[in-house]
Design a protein around this motif. Structure first.
Motif, PDB file in Angstrom:
ATOM      1  N   LEU A 184       0.976  -1.131   0.430  1.00 44.48           N
ATOM      2  CA  LEU A 184      -0.559   0.125  -0.075  1.00 44.48           C
ATOM      3  C   LEU A 184       0.295   1.631  -0.442  1.00 44.48           C
ATOM      4  O   LEU A 184       0.523   1.900  -0.566  1.00 44.48           O
ATOM      5  N   ARG A 185       1.852   1.700   0.662  1.00 44.18           N
ATOM      6  CA  ARG A 185       2.761   2.027   0.804  1.00 44.18           C
ATOM      7  C   ARG A 185       3.340   2.754  -0.890  1.00 44.18           C
ATOM      8  O   ARG A 185       3.559   3.677  -0.998  1.00 44.18           O
ATOM      9  N   LEU A 186       3.940   1.691  -1.314  1.00 45.76           N
ATOM     10  CA  LEU A 186       3.952   1.749  -2.786  1.00 45.76           C
ATOM     11  C   LEU A 186       3.273   3.042  -3.499  1.00 45.76           C
ATOM     12  O   LEU A 186       3.664   3.464  -4.009  1.00 45.76           O
ATOM     13  N   PHE A 187       2.248   1.893  -3.427  1.00 46.39           N
ATOM     14  CA  PHE A 187       0.943   2.498  -4.633  1.00 46.39           C
ATOM     15  C   PHE A 187       1.072   4.015  -3.908  1.00 46.39           C
ATOM     16  O   PHE A 187       0.837   5.058  -4.391  1.00 46.39           O
ATOM     17  N   VAL A 188       0.759   4.262  -2.741  1.00 48.03           N
ATOM     18  CA  VAL A 188       0.443   5.502  -2.200  1.00 48.03           C
ATOM     19  C   VAL A 188       1.920   6.467  -2.618  1.00 48.03           C
ATOM     20  O   VAL A 188       1.606   8.206  -2.594  1.00 48.03           O
ATOM     21  N   GLU A 189       3.338   6.272  -2.400  1.00 40.69           N
ATOM     22  CA  GLU A 189       4.401   6.817  -2.789  1.00 40.69           C
ATOM     23  C   GLU A 189       4.469   6.890  -4.739  1.00 40.69           C
ATOM     24  O   GLU A 189       4.656   8.225  -5.179  1.00 40.69           O
ATOM     25  N   ASN A 190       3.679   6.394  -5.010  1.00 43.05           N
ATOM     26  CA  ASN A 190       3.721   6.286  -6.477  1.00 43.05           C
ATOM     27  C   ASN A 190       2.378   6.495  -7.592  1.00 43.05           C
ATOM     28  O   ASN A 190       2.110   5.704  -7.803  1.00 43.05           O
ATOM     29  N   PRO A 191       1.558   7.656  -6.850  1.00 40.78           N
ATOM     30  CA  PRO A 191       0.212   7.890  -7.358  1.00 40.78           C
ATOM     31  C   PRO A 191      -0.203   7.780  -8.532  1.00 40.78           C
ATOM     32  O   PRO A 191       0.659   8.577  -9.220  1.00 40.78           O
ATOM     33  N   GLY A 192      -0.893   7.564  -9.489  1.00 47.28           N
ATOM     34  CA  GLY A 192      -1.201   8.047 -10.832  1.00 47.28           C
ATOM     35  C   GLY A 192       0.400   6.411 -11.882  1.00 47.28           C
ATOM     36  O   GLY A 192      -0.244   6.946 -13.499  1.00 47.28           O
ATOM     37  N   ARG A 193       1.273   6.677 -11.282  1.00 52.05           N
ATOM     38  CA  ARG A 193       1.854   5.159 -12.284  1.00 52.05           C
ATOM     39  C   ARG A 193       1.873   4.464 -11.963  1.00 52.05           C
ATOM     40  O   ARG A 193       1.304   3.498 -10.918  1.00 52.05           O
ATOM     41  N   VAL A 194       1.561   3.572 -13.332  1.00 55.40           N
ATOM     42  CA  VAL A 194       1.711   2.093 -12.931  1.00 55.40           C
ATOM     43  C   VAL A 194       3.103   1.219 -12.671  1.00 55.40           C
ATOM     44  O   VAL A 194       3.935   1.859 -12.899  1.00 55.40           O
ATOM     45  N   LEU A 195       2.853   0.268 -11.518  1.00 49.97           N
ATOM     46  CA  LEU A 195       3.951  -0.359 -10.932  1.00 49.97           C
ATOM     47  C   LEU A 195       4.014  -2.195 -11.204  1.00 49.97           C
ATOM     48  O   LEU A 195       2.067  -2.180 -11.377  1.00 49.97           O
ATOM     49  N   THR A 196       4.844  -2.261 -12.357  1.00 44.16           N
ATOM     50  CA  THR A 196       4.309  -3.368 -12.901  1.00 44.16           C
ATOM     51  C   THR A 196       4.736  -4.595 -11.522  1.00 44.16           C
ATOM     52  O   THR A 196       5.038  -4.485 -10.639  1.00 44.16           O
ATOM     53  N   ARG A 197       4.410  -5.752 -12.165  1.00 40.00           N
ATOM     54  CA  ARG A 197       4.030  -6.559 -11.251  1.00 40.00           C
ATOM     55  C   ARG A 197       5.587  -7.127 -10.586  1.00 40.00           C
ATOM     56  O   ARG A 197       6.067  -7.612  -9.193  1.00 40.00           O
ATOM     57  N   GLU A 198       6.275  -7.161 -11.292  1.00 39.34           N
ATOM     58  CA  GLU A 198       7.535  -6.607 -11.992  1.00 39.34           C
ATOM     59  C   GLU A 198       8.243  -6.001 -10.537  1.00 39.34           C
ATOM     60  O   GLU A 198       9.195  -6.236  -9.459  1.00 39.34           O
ATOM     61  N   THR A 199       8.321  -4.471 -10.184  1.00 39.23           N
ATOM     62  CA  THR A 199       7.878  -3.477  -9.765  1.00 39.23           C
ATOM     63  C   THR A 199       7.954  -4.240  -8.362  1.00 39.23           C
ATOM     64  O   THR A 199       8.752  -4.281  -6.874  1.00 39.23           O
ATOM     65  N   ILE A 200       6.745  -4.170  -8.066  1.00 39.69           N
ATOM     66  CA  ILE A 200       5.904  -4.347  -6.846  1.00 39.69           C
ATOM     67  C   ILE A 200       6.839  -5.954  -6.288  1.00 39.69           C
ATOM     68  O   ILE A 200       6.930  -5.317  -5.105  1.00 39.69           O
ATOM     69  N   LEU A 201       6.754  -7.382  -6.929  1.00 46.30           N
ATOM     70  CA  LEU A 201       7.992  -8.200  -6.933  1.00 46.30           C
ATOM     71  C   LEU A 201       9.400  -7.508  -5.868  1.00 46.30           C
ATOM     72  O   LEU A 201       9.883  -8.049  -4.874  1.00 46.30           O
ATOM     73  N   ASP A 202      10.645  -6.682  -6.681  1.00 44.03           N
ATOM     74  CA  ASP A 202      11.667  -6.309  -6.414  1.00 44.03           C
ATOM     75  C   ASP A 202      10.927  -5.304  -5.298  1.00 44.03           C
ATOM     76  O   ASP A 202      11.703  -5.177  -4.364  1.00 44.03           O
ATOM     77  N   ARG A 203      10.621  -4.499  -5.130  1.00 36.62           N
ATOM     78  CA  ARG A 203      10.106  -3.239  -3.740  1.00 36.62           C
ATOM     79  C   ARG A 203      10.148  -3.959  -2.159  1.00 36.62           C
ATOM     80  O   ARG A 203       9.559  -3.646  -1.097  1.00 36.62           O
ATOM     81  N   VAL A 204       8.521  -4.973  -2.797  1.00 39.87           N
ATOM     82  CA  VAL A 204       7.938  -6.040  -1.447  1.00 39.87           C
ATOM     83  C   VAL A 204       8.341  -6.404  -0.785  1.00 39.87           C
ATOM     84  O   VAL A 204       8.396  -6.896  -0.008  1.00 39.87           O
ATOM     85  N   TRP A 205       9.059  -7.798  -2.143  1.00 33.15           N
ATOM     86  CA  TRP A 205       9.173  -9.373  -0.999  1.00 33.15           C
ATOM     87  C   TRP A 205      10.596  -9.246  -2.055  1.00 33.15           C
ATOM     88  O   TRP A 205      11.489  -8.679  -2.978  1.00 33.15           O
ATOM     89  N   SER A 206      11.166 -10.180  -0.993  1.00 30.32           N
ATOM     90  CA  SER A 206      12.608 -10.917  -1.495  1.00 30.32           C
ATOM     91  C   SER A 206      12.952 -11.989  -1.656  1.00 30.32           C
ATOM     92  O   SER A 206      13.631 -12.523  -1.758  1.00 30.32           O
ATOM     93  N   GLU A 207      11.916 -12.803  -1.419  1.00 30.65           N
ATOM     94  CA  GLU A 207      11.490 -13.955  -1.523  1.00 30.65           C
ATOM     95  C   GLU A 207      12.392 -14.663  -3.205  1.00 30.65           C
ATOM     96  O   GLU A 207      10.998 -14.064  -4.199  1.00 30.65           O
ATOM     97  N   ARG A 208      12.348 -15.430  -3.829  1.00 35.54           N
ATOM     98  CA  ARG A 208      12.158 -15.553  -5.107  1.00 35.54           C
ATOM     99  C   ARG A 208      11.457 -16.642  -5.337  1.00 35.54           C
ATOM    100  O   ARG A 208      11.489 -16.680  -6.758  1.00 35.54           O
ATOM    101  N   TYR A 209      10.548 -17.261  -4.336  1.00 34.26           N
ATOM    102  CA  TYR A 209       9.736 -18.364  -5.292  1.00 34.26           C
ATOM    103  C   TYR A 209       8.080 -17.559  -5.088  1.00 34.26           C
ATOM    104  O   TYR A 209       7.620 -17.846  -5.078  1.00 34.26           O
ATOM    105  N   ILE A 210       7.971 -16.041  -4.853  1.00 31.76           N
ATOM    106  CA  ILE A 210       6.677 -15.318  -5.126  1.00 31.76           C
ATOM    107  C   ILE A 210       6.309 -15.530  -6.882  1.00 31.76           C
ATOM    108  O   ILE A 210       7.423 -14.504  -6.971  1.00 31.76           O
TER     109      ILE A 210
END
Length: 245
Positions: A184-210
């Motif tokens: 949620l914080r990632l979305f709020v910090e980037n309003p109106g910007r398309v965040l790809t699933r790759e970006t979300i994975l990179d910024r929120v998760w460290s686990e490689r199997y997600i």
């Protein structure tokens, strides 16, 4: 508390006058080992204005005064360790949006997960390849500046209380998980910007199997817990998600 001066350019051909006049991104390197600081300064001083800190307290002081574009932060340090330093940087409104990369010999998955949940953008294990490290720093520094998030964020009739890790909707308090808060914080910090699933994975998760399905299920939960997101958090088919605030 004494600060170490910025490190001058070392090696290579002299910069031209035009290059010398161009503003350079600022990198704060925090490490209690003088040899590590010197080695990292040699790597980065050719492209960045480098500041050095010997401990967490000094890093906080320098960060507040100079507003670096990125902090390269060791974890194992006497007194205030890297995790504590990261936490304090994220609590200060003047430093909370500075990208942080942990650079450490602590090679345990739980340490990486904890560091990322504290708000760091990346986690690099020593020994490292200097070209890979440089590429990671460049990527973080070149990312668009995010919107500064205050202690509370209003989304429709919901109020996100970041410190409490919950959402207030009328008189009801809805708890969020650490991953839901991070997303949620990632979305709020980037309003109106398309965040790809790759970006979300990179910024929120460290686990490689997600997988993408994990992201989609977390988005579904956010929309369920925060009803205004049903309309405001848009699915951009083939790309990712966009929050329209």
């Amino acid at each position: 508390m004494a600060m170490q001066p910025a490190v001058p350019r070392r090696g290579g051909s002299p910069r031209t006058q035009t290059e010398a006049d161009m503003p350079r991104d600022k990198l704060l390197i925090v490490d209690d080992d003088p040899e590590n600081r010197e080695m990292l300064a040699d790597i980065f001083s050719g492209e960045y204005t480098v500041e050095l800190a010997r401990n967490g307290a000094e890093a906080l002081e320098i960060a507040r005064k100079t507003a670096p574009d990125l902090v390269l932060l060791d974890i194992v340090m006497p007194g205030m360790d890297g995790f504590q330093t990261c936490f304090k940087l994220r609590q200060d409104k003047n430093t909370q949006n500075i990208p942080i990369i942990f650079l450490t010999s602590k090679n345990e998955p739980e340490s990486e997960t904890f560091g990322l949940e504290l708000g760091a953008e990346d986690f690099v294990i020593k020994p490292f390849n200097k070209d890979v490290l440089m590429a990671r720093v460049k990527r973080r520094v070149s990312q668009p500046t995010t919107v500064q998030v205050s202690d509370e964020t209003t989304i429709g009739d919901a109020v996100v209380q970041w410190q409490r890790q919950e959402v207030l909707i009328g008189d009801e308090r809805v708890p969020l998980t650490a991953k839901e808060m991070a997303m949620l914080r990632l979305f709020v910090e980037n309003p109106g910007r398309v965040l790809t699933r790759e970006t979300i994975l990179d910024r929120v998760w460290s686990e490689r199997y997600i997988t993408d399905r994990t992201i989609d299920s977390h988005v579904k939960e956010l929309r369920k817990k925060i009803p205004p997101l049903v309309k405001l958090l848009k699915t951009v088919y083939g790309s990712g998600y966009r929050l329209d605030l």
